[in-house]
Design a protein around this motif. Sequence first.
Motif, PDB file in Angstrom:
ATOM      1  N   VAL A 201       0.856  -1.198   0.000  1.00  0.00           N
ATOM      2  CA  VAL A 201       0.000   0.000   0.000  1.00  0.00           C
ATOM      3  C   VAL A 201       0.886   1.241   0.000  1.00  0.00           C
ATOM      4  O   VAL A 201       2.069   1.176   0.340  1.00  0.00           O
ATOM      5  N   THR A 202       0.314   2.377  -0.319  1.00  0.00           N
ATOM      6  CA  THR A 202       1.109   3.605  -0.407  1.00  0.00           C
ATOM      7  C   THR A 202       1.718   3.971   0.944  1.00  0.00           C
ATOM      8  O   THR A 202       2.832   4.473   0.989  1.00  0.00           O
ATOM      9  N   TRP A 203       0.978   3.683   2.032  1.00  0.00           N
ATOM     10  CA  TRP A 203       1.511   4.072   3.347  1.00  0.00           C
ATOM     11  C   TRP A 203       2.524   3.071   3.901  1.00  0.00           C
ATOM     12  O   TRP A 203       2.978   3.207   5.026  1.00  0.00           O
ATOM     13  N   HIS A 227      -2.347  -1.799  -3.996  1.00  0.00           N
ATOM     14  CA  HIS A 227      -3.563  -1.122  -3.520  1.00  0.00           C
ATOM     15  C   HIS A 227      -3.378   0.372  -3.774  1.00  0.00           C
ATOM     16  O   HIS A 227      -2.330   0.929  -3.428  1.00  0.00           O
ATOM     17  N   LEU A 228      -4.371   1.027  -4.328  1.00  0.00           N
ATOM     18  CA  LEU A 228      -4.207   2.443  -4.665  1.00  0.00           C
ATOM     19  C   LEU A 228      -5.503   3.224  -4.440  1.00  0.00           C
ATOM     20  O   LEU A 228      -6.559   2.842  -4.944  1.00  0.00           O
ATOM     21  N   LYS A 229      -5.370   4.318  -3.703  1.00  0.00           N
ATOM     22  CA  LYS A 229      -6.511   5.207  -3.428  1.00  0.00           C
ATOM     23  C   LYS A 229      -7.759   4.438  -2.973  1.00  0.00           C
ATOM     24  O   LYS A 229      -8.857   4.679  -3.430  1.00  0.00           O
ATOM     25  N   ASP A 234      -4.312   6.826   1.890  1.00  0.00           N
ATOM     26  CA  ASP A 234      -3.269   6.644   0.873  1.00  0.00           C
ATOM     27  C   ASP A 234      -2.648   7.989   0.485  1.00  0.00           C
ATOM     28  O   ASP A 234      -1.433   8.126   0.386  1.00  0.00           O
ATOM     29  N   ASN A 235      -3.491   8.960   0.268  1.00  0.00           N
ATOM     30  CA  ASN A 235      -2.993  10.266  -0.155  1.00  0.00           C
ATOM     31  C   ASN A 235      -2.431  11.077   1.006  1.00  0.00           C
ATOM     32  O   ASN A 235      -1.479  11.829   0.845  1.00  0.00           O
ATOM     33  N   CYS A 238       1.123  10.231   1.489  1.00  0.00           N
ATOM     34  CA  CYS A 238       1.950  10.689   0.371  1.00  0.00           C
ATOM     35  C   CYS A 238       2.165  12.205   0.432  1.00  0.00           C
ATOM     36  O   CYS A 238       3.279  12.697   0.188  1.00  0.00           O
TER      37      CYS A 238
END
Length: 451
Positions: A201-203, A227-229, A234-235, A238
Amino acid sequence: MNTYDLVIRNAMIHTMDRDKRVINRGNVAVQGDRIAWVGEDLPDRCRGIQEIDADGMILFPGFIDTHIHIFQSFLKGLGADHRLIEWLNLSALPYGQIMTPRQHMLAAQLACMEALKSGCTSICEFFYTNQDPDLAHACIEGMRSTGIRSVFIRTFQDTGEEYGMPSIFIEPADRAMHEVEALRKRYHEDDMLSIWTGPDVTWSTTKQGYQTMLEYCQSENVRYSMHLKETEVDNEMCFRYYGKDIVDLLEEIGFLTDRMLAVHCVNLTPDDIRRFAEHGVSISHNPAPNLYLGSGIPPIPENLRAGVNVALGTDGAASNNSTDMLETMKLAALIQKGIHRDASVITADQVIRMAACGGARAIGMEDRLGTLEIGKKADMILFDPRHLKSFPNHDAEATVVYASSEENIDATIVNGKIVYRKGNFECGITETELLREIAVEVEKMKAKMQG
Ligand SMILES: [Zn+2]
């Protein structure tokens, strides 16, 4: 006399090919792993070593589940009624740290056998419990034992403790790529098993992590998923670390490519969608967990209109509670009709295409899977509409998407082999025996968690 390995006679055939060809009463012949014939008639004087009279039944290409976490099949119902981060910390993350290789193997059999029974012929395992390589081997062994076509996605996490990512999952990206390479060498990928990678995941991923993985995938021609948004977290992560939106960051480093399968995509902006279409990114849409965790509803009709390839996934059974592709298809159709207040915004035909052709393209196998055509791999299902829920059948596609369940799947054929037929699995595992073994292991898992 032409002898084929398998001949299916008298089926209604939905080829799902480019011309949407439907043969009201037709025949299919299979030689080895391939479709050798599809048509109203069969070649003269032809017989099959195995034959199925499919009178009254409908033949479809097999469905492709593009996103699942197999070990979660042991965790159904845990963390119910919580949002994503809280749910993760109540179910997948703590239990993912203590499950044994044997439990992973049994979870794989449970998930894959349910998938086969709901018309799924290929499955993409998004694997992230990387603390012990034997867990991956057990999962792969379990998947392969059922006869399903498999994509094993060995992901990585190189940060994320502040969001609850257990430290035993965290490793440098270059070490993770080493493990991916070891899996690819050990399993000699073929059409029945592919090995991919991806950031979880992004985090749980640093910018350096994305770049290391990307370099590996580019040099080795390996596909990847992430996994995205899925939620706003997630944002948030970032922006905090890199001062920008995650899709901006990924585009900047060249991550958005046609090798990428982005999962969930609940919060895509119109600009994200435009860029996904431009770069050929595929989406795995998982409606059940998006609803169950209260994450939201992704803009699927908008993606389809923009030309983005959309496939379907069930996601882990801890956030879906099953691995049922038929249910996934129904949800994928209904939630879009509801939020758009427009019954025509997505059709049964589009949903079946997402499950079959969209899935084939998402896993880079559209030349081999997704439609019933001569020369393609023989992955297909026989659907019997003669059950209370689904009868009468006026419109086959509407019946499959809106009125079906496991009892309709008469046969599931993978790579030319009948792997499931009328409640029985060709692998020889019985449901009763499997559930008995799992019950014992679930007790051990619970005791370990309490102890
Ligand atoms: Zn997932």
